[in-house]
Design an enzyme around this catalytic site. Structure first.
Site, PDB file in Angstrom:
ATOM      1  N   HIS A  37       0.846  -1.189   0.000  1.00  0.00           N
ATOM      2  CA  HIS A  37       0.000   0.000   0.000  1.00  0.00           C
ATOM      3  C   HIS A  37       0.886   1.244   0.000  1.00  0.00           C
ATOM      4  O   HIS A  37       1.980   1.216   0.565  1.00  0.00           O
ATOM      5  CB  HIS A  37      -0.912   0.001   1.237  1.00  0.00           C
ATOM      6  CG  HIS A  37      -1.952   1.078   1.193  1.00  0.00           C
ATOM      7  ND1 HIS A  37      -1.686   2.370   1.582  1.00  0.00           N
ATOM      8  CD2 HIS A  37      -3.235   1.069   0.762  1.00  0.00           C
ATOM      9  CE1 HIS A  37      -2.778   3.106   1.411  1.00  0.00           C
ATOM     10  NE2 HIS A  37      -3.730   2.338   0.922  1.00  0.00           N
ATOM     11  N   GLU A  97      -3.720   2.712  -7.349  1.00  0.00           N
ATOM     12  CA  GLU A  97      -4.089   3.860  -6.518  1.00  0.00           C
ATOM     13  C   GLU A  97      -3.091   4.992  -6.720  1.00  0.00           C
ATOM     14  O   GLU A  97      -2.061   5.020  -6.049  1.00  0.00           O
ATOM     15  CB  GLU A  97      -4.021   3.489  -5.031  1.00  0.00           C
ATOM     16  CG  GLU A  97      -4.984   2.453  -4.582  1.00  0.00           C
ATOM     17  CD  GLU A  97      -5.148   2.562  -3.066  1.00  0.00           C
ATOM     18  OE1 GLU A  97      -6.222   3.001  -2.632  1.00  0.00           O
ATOM     19  OE2 GLU A  97      -4.180   2.229  -2.359  1.00  0.00           O
TER      20      GLU A  97
END
Lengths: 220, 220, 220, 220
Positions: free
Chosen positions: C89, C137
């Protein structure tokens, strides 16, 4: 192509970095083989002034000019005379996004990017980021004297196959354990365009002789 | 004492690092104030050749000579001409054990160690590790133009008190936001022996004038 | 597919993690849409006991069982009830070699691997490492309320194209800024199989209503 | 006081973490010695539900509630039932500023802070940051079976002296290589208040017997 990584070996620090670079230059001129030296940051300028062969940095940080005390700026190594840089060496690994960013920074500053990788899928992943050079080095063989080209020939050939599916232009090198001219010859036969070496040269009693042997093996 | 941290500002990279160091040398010679410059690693050798004032590295890694590609070796910055090093700058923070190890490495290589800290207890903690210089820099003021000596005078005086309990020898500097000669004068009045500055000098249209102002304020 | 990342938001810590997971389960059961929750490590066991929907860890470390104090072991999150894990992430980025290693660890422990990526080439690079899920993302949109599916539709479609060249099996999600049901619908139209969301749900006054809206938009 | 660090050993993961914690509780109740267990994050809640002895986290991150995917929040380990946390274990070292920050976070959340250190000056440095417990563990002895209390008694006594100059309240433990009851007894005689142990207990065929031996030696 032979890249000699000086690491932080004392045998290749300061004045001795300049001397070793000159021996590399001699071997390169005599054989016509492209030999690149990668000294420490603090030695880049003096080495680049002393020799005409390409000089690479060992690493650049994914930072821009600004408030980044203690970081390695692409612009600074370029102005010190470097024409390329290693990226993601197993002893200086980067986050994936930073590998991408440093390849882009190198490109913008006209620095040749040489990304080090450890296995075929990782090499193929890196191929998608389009560095100029990909050097496969299984970490477990680094510094062992057991040549990747002999111990893991399939790692080399698998890498070449996977990389070429997505990238037909990157130069492919292999490293780790390269100690003899024969290791270099095998590496080329397997389909690489050269080798990335360190201790075999830097720690040698007579680096020139070994470099010359590696360069001669690169011509056959 | 004034340390000028060049960070990775383009205004202080390559040739411009040498020019800025020369202006610092001029201000130092004219005023008798000890001015130190801390350029990027790749510029250390050229700056050290060009000036007689002390040259510090911006960081060293806690590594020994050997297989540490892309790391900063105390021996290498020393041989490039550095006589000291910043350690643990807020933009290049270290693990506690590495702060201790780099202070020891610096000591062994006869490099002056300047450890940057952010608040009084951390400064006192570092005092126990006996670096040559401790520079307190509240990170929230760095680059703001709001001087630590004015905005947080108690941070400075508290640091001095806590440090002196366990360490009577370390030079104590303060940094962050130092922009005017007056900030320097206040810093000295508070009990420090000088300042660590960066953007106020490096980003100035006329760095010499500001440096001269800082040096003059250091004499009063 | 909707993955709800609880991050370290207080609104999704401890008891509130269990409550939020139950609302996600309710929305999932009512709509038939696969909703996954990713709570903090310390909440994994209680959440996994309380709900039947899949529970993912937010990260695992590239370590094996052994002397790794303070690290996140694949075996431990598995035994706590997790059936998958986020990897890389943007708030917890990994070295490239560790992304590869954690995907392999997840595979061995039968954990679904969801690797987060930031741009099309990086996504394609990751595709070569064959995780189960790739979630793109763009870091600059995270937490902004500006949906990647609307602001950068080409980032999404380019990613899909590049990923599919080398990997036809990975589920492709998109994240960052997803705030409305419409954002989810657009994401699916662009060719993704779902979304990775966080603040839009966790910070909502009524998370169930938003989740239900997202799930409903996933069905159309 | 005896802290048992479960590390990421499989022998102390999941159900086996609960079992081991119960044996520690048994030894603690029988002897009246304070025994603390430090399981993995994912096991905190189940262990804390199963036993009444104190449960510590192995680490917390220097982050606040918010967008910190994959990080360890003080609030989360607290709510999972932890009453303390290890900080800066040699296998999970922190930047100096983060050691300070996590001690503060622990304090605010009423978590006992146990900072691990490696040598006397570092221990004294940490003493200035006022954690509740300081545990000295020379990294070179960890996991060796050679007890710090026997191999380096002066490291222990020097630490105590240096720490006590600035901090009269912190509990001082020693760790690394503690294998026999006698090692514990020596540690206490040297002036510590207990030990931090891991493999000697976790890897034992019969952890209860060893724990009981350690606890008995703590009473003499």
């Amino acid at each position: 192509m032979i890249i000699v990584n000086f690491k932080t070996y004392l045998e290749a620090t300061g004045k001795r970095a300049v001397e070793l670079a000159k021996e590399a230059e001699k071997a390169s001129k005599e054989t016509g083989i492209n030999i690149v030296v990668a000294p420490q940051f603090a030695d880049l300028a003096r080495v680049a002034e002393a020799v005409e062969i390409p000089v690479y940095a060992q690493h650049i940080d994914a930072v821009f000019p600004g408030a980044y005390t203690g970081h390695i700026l692409a612009e600074a190594v370029k102005e010190a005379g470097a024409s390329g840089t290693l990226i993601n060496h197993s002893e200086r690994q980067l986050k994936l996004a930073d590998i991408d960013a440093t390849i882009r920074h190198a490109e913008e500053k006209d620095l040749t990017s040489c990304v080090c990788t450890s296995n075929p899928p990782i090499s193929a992943a890196v191929a998608y980021l389009h560095p100029d050079i990909i050097s496969i080095e299984p970490p477990e063989l680094i510094g062992t004297g057991v040549a990747v080209s002999k111990a893991q020939p399939e790692a080399v050939t698998d890498t070449i196959k996977m990389v070429r599916k997505v990238n037909t232009e990157a130069v492919i090198l292999c490293g780790a354990g390269i100690s003899h001219g024969e290791d270099v010859a095998v590496a080329l036969k397997l389909g690489t365009q050269g080798v990335l070496v360190a201790s075999a040269i830097v720690k040698a009693k007579d680096p020139y002789t070994i470099l010359r042997e590696f360069a001669d093996s690169s011509r056959t």
